[in-house]
Design a protein around this motif. Sequence first.
Motif, PDB file in Angstrom:
ATOM      1  N   THR A   1      18.119   8.518  59.533  1.00 48.92           N
ATOM      2  CA  THR A   1      17.931   7.150  59.049  1.00 48.92           C
ATOM      3  C   THR A   1      16.632   7.034  58.264  1.00 48.92           C
ATOM      4  OG1 THR A   1      16.980   6.608  61.208  1.00 48.92           O
ATOM      5  CG2 THR A   1      19.280   6.036  60.866  1.00 48.92           C
ATOM      6  N   LEU A   2      16.591   5.982  57.466  1.00 52.79           N
ATOM      7  CA  LEU A   2      15.455   5.704  56.599  1.00 52.79           C
ATOM      8  C   LEU A   2      15.249   4.196  56.616  1.00 52.79           C
ATOM      9  CD1 LEU A   2      13.579   6.905  54.282  1.00 52.79           C
ATOM     10  CD2 LEU A   2      15.419   6.274  52.735  1.00 52.79           C
ATOM     11  N   GLY A   3      14.137   3.738  57.171  1.00 57.51           N
ATOM     12  CA  GLY A   3      13.904   2.300  57.254  1.00 57.51           C
ATOM     13  C   GLY A   3      14.958   1.630  58.128  1.00 57.51           C
ATOM     14  N   GLN A   4      15.276   0.394  57.800  1.00 59.53           N
ATOM     15  CA  GLN A   4      16.300  -0.351  58.543  1.00 59.53           C
ATOM     16  C   GLN A   4      17.655  -0.228  57.874  1.00 59.53           C
ATOM     17  OE1 GLN A   4      15.690  -4.407  59.651  1.00 59.53           O
ATOM     18  NE2 GLN A   4      13.540  -4.101  60.149  1.00 59.53           N
ATOM     19  N   ASN A   5      18.662   0.008  58.667  1.00 61.20           N
ATOM     20  CA  ASN A   5      20.060  -0.023  58.222  1.00 61.20           C
ATOM     21  C   ASN A   5      20.397   0.967  57.116  1.00 61.20           C
ATOM     22  OD1 ASN A   5      20.547  -2.286  59.962  1.00 61.20           O
ATOM     23  ND2 ASN A   5      19.574  -3.577  58.417  1.00 61.20           N
ATOM     24  N   ASP A   6      19.619   2.019  56.957  1.00 59.48           N
ATOM     25  CA  ASP A   6      19.881   2.990  55.902  1.00 59.48           C
ATOM     26  C   ASP A   6      20.157   4.346  56.544  1.00 59.48           C
ATOM     27  OD1 ASP A   6      20.127   4.425  53.570  1.00 59.48           O
ATOM     28  OD2 ASP A   6      18.085   4.077  52.877  1.00 59.48           O
ATOM     29  N   ILE A   7      21.437   4.695  56.662  1.00 57.56           N
ATOM     30  CA  ILE A   7      21.839   5.979  57.241  1.00 57.56           C
ATOM     31  C   ILE A   7      21.961   6.996  56.120  1.00 57.56           C
ATOM     32  CG2 ILE A   7      23.659   7.186  58.509  1.00 57.56           C
ATOM     33  CD1 ILE A   7      24.353   4.459  59.801  1.00 57.56           C
ATOM     34  N   ASP A   8      21.377   8.174  56.327  1.00 58.60           N
ATOM     35  CA  ASP A   8      21.472   9.249  55.350  1.00 58.60           C
ATOM     36  C   ASP A   8      22.945   9.588  55.128  1.00 58.60           C
ATOM     37  OD1 ASP A   8      21.626  12.190  54.483  1.00 58.60           O
ATOM     38  OD2 ASP A   8      19.491  11.750  54.272  1.00 58.60           O
ATOM     39  N   LEU A   9      23.365   9.617  53.880  1.00 63.35           N
ATOM     40  CA  LEU A   9      24.777   9.809  53.538  1.00 63.35           C
ATOM     41  C   LEU A   9      25.339  11.159  53.980  1.00 63.35           C
ATOM     42  CD1 LEU A   9      24.778   8.214  49.969  1.00 63.35           C
ATOM     43  CD2 LEU A   9      25.557   7.194  52.126  1.00 63.35           C
ATOM     44  N   LYS A  10      24.493  12.153  54.178  1.00 65.65           N
ATOM     45  CA  LYS A  10      24.950  13.486  54.579  1.00 65.65           C
ATOM     46  C   LYS A  10      24.664  13.784  56.054  1.00 65.65           C
ATOM     47  CE  LYS A  10      26.235  15.135  50.509  1.00 65.65           C
ATOM     48  NZ  LYS A  10      27.543  15.704  50.238  1.00 65.65           N
ATOM     49  N   PHE A  11      24.156  12.813  56.809  1.00 61.80           N
ATOM     50  CA  PHE A  11      23.742  13.066  58.183  1.00 61.80           C
ATOM     51  C   PHE A  11      24.852  13.651  59.048  1.00 61.80           C
ATOM     52  CE2 PHE A  11      23.424  11.465  62.598  1.00 61.80           C
ATOM     53  CZ  PHE A  11      22.397  12.317  63.011  1.00 61.80           C
TER      54      PHE A  11
END
Length: 108
Positions: free
Chosen positions: A46-56
């Motif tokens: 994740t990055l900041g709020q509500n931002d999931i890494d697209l390749k996680f």
Amino acid sequence: EENYQQEESFATGNRVKGIDVSSNQGNINWQAVYQAGYRFAFVRATLGQNDIDLKFIQNMRDGNAAGLIMGAYHVGYPSTGMTDTADANKEACDFVETIRHFLNCLHS
């Protein structure tokens, strides 16, 4: 001096190689990573709020399938003042919710 060199040799000779990745690296050939001697990876979740890494999810599954020990990390961007912890708490909760499926100790 000889003792120092022995300690240095011991320290460098027993290291385990790992990498950290995110969607910035695109599609990763995890078999090639393993064959290159890497045994663990940390994957941005994740990055900041509500931002999931697209390749996680893809990276966690594919890296594990290739034989690597996988870990996850969060990049924090708390935007409120230091006395207000609501933003940081929200980011932490989003991170835990994102990685929950990959934690051996949590069962939903």
